[in-house]
Design an enzyme around this catalytic site. Sequence first.
Site, PDB file in Angstrom:
ATOM      1  CB  ALA A  12      -0.899   0.081   0.952  1.00 50.75           C
ATOM      2  CB  THR A  13       4.036   2.462   1.746  1.00 48.44           C
ATOM      3  OG1 THR A  13       3.912   2.276   3.296  1.00 48.44           O
ATOM      4  CG2 THR A  13       5.373   2.997   1.246  1.00 48.44           C
ATOM      5  CG  ASN A  66      -3.446   3.906  10.603  1.00 45.46           C
ATOM      6  OD1 ASN A  66      -4.299   4.734  10.137  1.00 45.46           O
ATOM      7  ND2 ASN A  66      -2.228   3.644  10.890  1.00 45.46           N
ATOM      8  CD  GLN A  84      -5.398  -1.065   8.465  1.00 42.58           C
ATOM      9  OE1 GLN A  84      -6.539  -2.158   9.222  1.00 42.58           O
ATOM     10  NE2 GLN A  84      -4.555  -1.087   9.219  1.00 42.58           N
ATOM     11  CG  HIS A 116       0.920  -7.026   5.329  1.00 45.59           C
ATOM     12  ND1 HIS A 116       1.214  -6.515   6.210  1.00 45.59           N
ATOM     13  CD2 HIS A 116       1.684  -6.184   4.203  1.00 45.59           C
ATOM     14  CE1 HIS A 116       1.236  -5.046   6.055  1.00 45.59           C
ATOM     15  NE2 HIS A 116       1.583  -4.542   5.035  1.00 45.59           N
ATOM     16  CB  CYS A 131       1.818   6.364  12.067  1.00 44.17           C
ATOM     17  SG  CYS A 131       3.087   7.179  12.690  1.00 44.17           S
TER      18      CYS A 131
END
Lengths: 387, 121
Positions: free
Chosen positions: A75-76, A155, A183, A205, A326
């Site tokens: 996702a990053t 998140n 998420q 993941h 985070c």
Amino acid sequence: MTADSDFLYLDYAATTPLDPQVAQLMQEVHTSAFANAGSTHRAGRRSAAVVGRAAVQLGALLQADPDCFLWTSGATESNNLAIAGAAKIRAHRGKHLVTMRTEHKAVVDVFIALEKQGFEISWLTPDANGHVSSEDFEAALREDTQLASIMHINNETGVVQDIAALGAICREHDVLFHVDGAQSVGKVHMDLDTLPVDLLSLTAHKFYGPSGIGALYIADGVHIEPLMFGGGQQRRLRPGSLPVDLIAGLGAAAEVAGNRIDKDLEKFTTLREALWRGIQDVGGLQINGSPDSGYPGILNVSVDDVEGESLLLALEPLCVAAGSACNSQSQEPSYVLRALGRSDFEAQSAVRFSLGRPTTRADIDIAAATYRNAVRKLRDMAPERVA
Amino acid sequence: MSADPYNSRVREYFANPQHCGDVADGATGFFEDQGMRIRLTAEAVNGSIRDMRFRAWGCPHVIAAAEAACRQFEGRPVAELEQFSTAQIMEDLAVPVEKTGRILALEDTVRSLGQAITDRF
């Protein structure tokens, strides 16, 4: 807490264990479809077919055209590619972008980088429950706004944004709409056939697939610039040889998730309620997020008169996330909770419990008892305030 | 990558502090700032500390350091409170450098306890 582990894992929003079915499939693919999916020979075509099947599985989960996905490392990367790629390709039309203060760092830091490159960013502040209203969102859009990015499920808090309403506003204003779905994909129902979403980031993941693989959904007709250059793979937007086994794992995880979303949501709703009831005796609790409408797999709670770092240690062997979530190595209060109006102390005492498929009612009872004992112990240790 | 932020001594002192509580009618040293509160109480007899207790609100290193101080000075001459060593505590408990200010605050609290004992006993 299982017999073969010395911890109780309640950090499923951070990552999830690999589904056994997925693991088995990946092992098979690793040997049966090892060839480069970009090769035109028979072995390569076999790998390409595996990748194609995964795209179909992911498309089925999200009601999306399988051809609309780019495979990424997670996702990053998807967030970077979507936001920076879209902002740059439309920069000649305007340089104004919109996002929220409660986004994940993988979004926040992209916007900060773009700000340094001359883009202008409007940072929306949520209400005390973590939501951005349609009115505030629409008011932030301007003639030169090119992109808005809003996460679907937060998140840290589990707050769910109304992406259907926000996306519709974007369509009215000809603004691209990116959603960070890290998420939410595989956890709640999403229908990209009807949702007005142009770009959607996801990672395997978070829904019991392998680490190191994600995807970016790019709606038909939406254009972005690539961030990396190399081979011509994936329409030249994300070059590099495809990790066939990881992609197969993502696809299988998507299929498994699609078959059990309702069952998981029902279970998490029951367990979260039990957890919340089970810890209330200690008093001074405050739910961070929306108590009634949030994603039921997350319960984020602050507590009065308890120091956050000590609380986390006292909670061992529970594996939960702190209010500095985070980056769990940082003791800085969570910027997400600060944006919701929490004080530094409230934010620092926050604990995020996130539930997963393996979580049982017995786990919840242990977690609640551990939390109660930890809070009472730390309060007992503390001296009274002088002032 | 995450390493354990606490050494075994911090974990032991935090989990099972032997000196958490109050000495009734004892002399008191108190500190509140930097996101922490410490109260040390002690009783002295014939120039020695007979009983020393702490209460603390702060991170695990602060709690462990307060327990360590009580273990160090209980049974020792009051004058030794002046010998509290921030450097030694930092080393024994592997306190991260960014928390140095908190251990210095404990040092100030120990010294103010020494003064309070001198005034009282």
